[in-house]
Design an enzyme around this catalytic site. Structure first.
Site, PDB file in Angstrom:
ATOM      1  NE  ARG A   1      39.295  21.418  47.285  1.00 36.68           N
ATOM      2  CZ  ARG A   1      38.807  20.868  46.074  1.00 36.68           C
ATOM      3  NH1 ARG A   1      38.996  21.623  44.952  1.00 36.68           N
ATOM      4  NH2 ARG A   1      38.295  19.869  46.156  1.00 36.68           N
ATOM      5  CB  VAL A   2      39.660  29.330  50.862  1.00 39.34           C
ATOM      6  CG1 VAL A   2      40.255  30.454  51.506  1.00 39.34           C
ATOM      7  CG2 VAL A   2      38.150  29.309  50.885  1.00 39.34           C
ATOM      8  CG  ASP A   3      42.932  24.884  50.920  1.00 36.37           C
ATOM      9  OD1 ASP A   3      42.184  25.713  51.726  1.00 36.37           O
ATOM     10  OD2 ASP A   3      42.712  23.666  50.892  1.00 36.37           O
ATOM     11  CG  ASP A   4      43.122  25.507  45.175  1.00 35.47           C
ATOM     12  OD1 ASP A   4      44.215  25.085  45.925  1.00 35.47           O
ATOM     13  OD2 ASP A   4      42.293  24.882  44.756  1.00 35.47           O
ATOM     14  CB  VAL A   5      42.888  32.162  47.538  1.00 31.38           C
ATOM     15  CG1 VAL A   5      43.076  33.890  47.519  1.00 31.38           C
ATOM     16  CG2 VAL A   5      41.424  31.984  47.264  1.00 31.38           C
TER      17      VAL A   5
END
Ligand code: ATP
Ligand code: MG
Length: 693
Positions: free
Chosen positions: A560-564
């Site tokens: 997930r992008v939030d996890d980058v």
């Protein structure tokens, strides 16, 4: 748009151990692709020869036609099904661009059909009434059952007739809260037969979570059972439903009927709590109804089901799928991604409470006339060999599961697998998270005896079916890559400003144009649908996931992008660091989050679960950090390793990083809602181990 096609074309000539990308590129990509992208696993000649799509050229031809003439491509597939009324000449109309108005997708508009009719009656009329539709395997070995297509139709019709009798009409919602008994797919198919909209809630959710969903969709009926055995424990499902129904009434939603299956092996009816007037035993009423039930013809754009997403990223969203497009898409993706043949025995370990259980336990396989194994129990009961015992028992040929299960079985050792034959297996599949190359290898070598291609299917509740997936036999695989898009799907990688980037790159994964299986709205909140999925990058559907594309055009999902995590300006996907950690022979599972760091902006904080029997040690900590340094680079080295006996996971087995971020940053008062966790106890364990290095 057909960037990856050029790569597919040239793939056949790829020298093995081809050019490595420069270290600089690796840094820019923030990816560990440097070595992985050259790791090719070729399908055997024998496999490819018999495959539905047997070469990159054949894929390219089909893919090109699906992009150049979507109407023609999808009409041809749709025509294999029965339509009571054909769709309008215009196969689809869409606006996925918020700048140009409301986002509205329609496929096969004007067509009328019925998905249950197509899954059951149509296959029976074709002469397959005596073929087994479902093999059911209970929690206890030896407790099993089966239904042919003809028998399944009778069960579905009885329930459909009962639902009609109690006043359920086309468009009414029905909540299904059942474990993996045959009655779960039966209930889904019965709703679909009469045009009722089912909303299956995974029977592991708490009363609050169930209530939240009931309050949102206001069902006429809730279908459940009194209790279920999981492993050696009995869980009183009906009591959970009772709690949820009381909570719903407080919020102005009163459900008049709770149809309850007596699950005798778990609990007798005398011991079950009961509310006269509202609760009815399934066994007392349903079998009295006729085994034939007329079909309600449903508009292609009428809703088929509502499914609330797992909530790993916030308040659950009621994803709404409609009938025609979903039917065509779930069936076609099932067929091609698993290279399905009528002689296959197919087993997907997902629960019908998730989208995977909708598209790839129930609808996709049954629409293809497949024989499906439905398993009620747990993969480690009575021991960790249960899956392979089931594979041998039913001669399973296609086995589809999740990386979390692969990793947990890998942790227990190979002996549990090698005890069994597994000779029937020919295709393996993975879904839910990126599968780490080391887990991929184990799945491939140990489970599949290096014989079975792995379909690492990337998709979402929202997409209805596979989006990026290998077609087994068509091209060489790369462990950890979901490879190429399915027919009709145009994935693009965009930068922060929403510009498409070509070639070797990494960024945000979006989809251009619509596809038949796409969800049409979030129930009761079309605005949230537009803001969440279509506004971030106008003109595209935004998946929320990060992705890289390598020099050969293969897609690599990075989470997930939030996890980058942004470490000193390097964008690092959590999946990449986790993968490097899990490649260490003593590491069973890892979850990585970002924490504030004075110098680097963000630092990397890794939760690590060790293989059974391996103790924590400073030496091991160092060698884990070294594994990341070697595989990705010094910039990605974890700042902290946190020993974790277990990780907080959603009930679908996904790591809840939201909670891990709070633990890592010491915000222990703000852990948020932990009720949807599979095992809330692991949170306390992790907090206790915070300072143990
Ligand atoms: P929520 O949206 O409520 O947070 P969720 O995203 O976990 O829940 P699903 O729709 O079941 O619910 O999961 C889709 C997500 O799972 C994808 O967006 C992706 O992050 C991940 N995923 C699924 N399959 C794969 C795969 N093969 N490779 C990589 N990631 C995958
Ligand atoms: Mg999601």
């Amino acid at each position: 748009s057909s960037d990856h096609l050029r790569h597919v074309e040239s793939m056949a000539q790829l020298p093995s151990g081809a050019r490595r990308i420069s270290h600089l590129n690796a840094v820019i990509l923030g990816a560990s692709l440097a070595s992985e992208e050259n790791d090719l696993v070729f399908p055997s000649h024998d496999f490819s020869r018999q495959a539905l799509v047997s070469s990159p050229e054949q894929y390219r031809k089909m893919y090109e036609s699906s992009i150049e003439d979507p109407a023609g491509f999808w009409s041809e597939i749709a025509s294999q099904f029965y339509w009571n009324n054909k769709w309008d000449p215009e196969v689809y109309s869409e606006n996925i661009d918020v700048r140009k108005g409301t986002v509205k997708l329609e496929w096969f508009k004007g067509g009328r059909t019925n998905i249950t009719y197509n899954a059951l009656d149509r296959n029976i009329e074709a002469g397959n009434g005596g073929k087994v539709a479902i093999y059911w395997e209970g929690n206890e070995p030896g407790d099993d059952g089966q239904l042919t297509y003809a028998q399944l139709l009778e069960k579905v019709c009885q329930l459909a007739n009962y639902l009609k009798h109690v006043g359920v009409r086309k468009g009414d919602a029905v909540v299904i809260y059942l474990p993996m008994l045959m009655e779960l797919p039966i209930a889904m198919l019965a709703c679909a037969r009469i045009g009722a909209v089912h909303s299956v809630v995974f029977a592991g959710f708490s009363a609050e979570s169930l209530a939240q969903r009931i309050i949102d969709c206001k069902p006429k009926v809730v279908i459940t059972c009194n209790a279920v055995r999981r492993g050696s424990k009995a869980i009183h499902l009906k009591e959970i439903v009772d709690g949820a129904l009381i909570e719903s009434v407080k919020n102005g939603v009163s459900v008049g009927l709770c149809l309850t299956l007596e699950n005798k092996s778990a609990m007798k009816r005398e011991d079950s709590k009961w509310q006269e007037g509202r609760d009815v035993w399934w066994q007392d009423v349903v079998p009295q109804f006729p085994i034939k039930c007329s079909v309600e013809w449903i508009d292609a754009e009428d809703p088929l089901f509502l499914l609330y997403t797992s909530g790993s990223t916030g308040k659950p969203k009621g994803v709404l799928h409609t009938t025609g497009g979903y039917m065509v898409y779930s069936a076609a993706t099932f067929k091609y991604a698993f290279d399905y043949k009528p002689s296959d025995i197919y087993w997907c370990t997902a629960d019908c409470g998730w989208i995977t259980g909708h598209s790839y336990v129930t609808y996709g396989p049954l629409l293809n006339g497949a024989t499906v194994v439905v398993f009620e129990g747990a993969p480690n009961y009575p021991d960790s060999g249960r899956c392979w015992d089931i594979v041998d028992k039913y001669k399973v040929t296609i086995f589809y599961t999740a990386p979390t299960l692969v990793r947990s079985l890998m942790r227990e050792g190979d002996e549990y697998v090698t005890r069994y034959h597994r000779k029937s297996l020919r295709v393996l599949g993975s879904v839910g998270e990126p599968i780490n190359p080391s887990a991929w290898r184990w799945f491939y070598n140990v489970v599949g005896d290096s014989r079975c291609p792995i379909s690492d299917t990337w998709w979402q509740t929202e997409t209805g079916g596979f989006m990026i997936t290998p077609l087994p036999g068509a091209w060489p695989q790369k462990p950890g890559s979901a490879t190429f898009p399915f027919f009709g799907i145009q994935p693009v990688i965009v930068d922060e400003k929403g510009n498409e980037i070509e070639g070797e790159c990494s960024g945000y994964l979006c989809i251009k144009k619509s596809w038949p299986g796409a969800f049409r709205t979030l129930y009761g909140d079309h605005e949230r649908y537009e803001t969440t999925y279509f506004k971030p990058f106008a003109g595209y559907y935004f998946s929320g996931d990060g992705c890289s594309r390598d020099k050969d055009g293969y897609f690599w999902l990075t989470g997930r992008v939030d996890d980058v995590i942004n470490v000193s300006g390097h964008r690092i996907g959590t999946a990449e660091v986790e993968s490097a950690l899990v490649s260490h022979p003593h590491c069973a599972e890892a979850a990585v989050v970002g924490v504030e760091h004075e110098i680097k902006g963000q630092g990397i904080y890794a939760f690590v679960t060790l293989v059974e029997g391996i103790p924590y040690s400073e030496e091991l900590r160092k060698s884990l950090v070294l594994a990341v340094r070697n595989q990705i680079g010094a910039f990605a080295a974890p700042d902290k390793i946190h020993w974790a006996p277990g990780l907080p996971k959603t009930r679908s087995g996904k790591i809840m990083r939201r909670i891990l971020r709070k633990i890592a940053s010491g915000q222990l008062e703000e852990l948020g809602d932990t009720s949807t966790l599979a095992d809330p106890g692991v949170v306390d364990q992790l907090i206790a181990l915070r300072d143990c290095q």
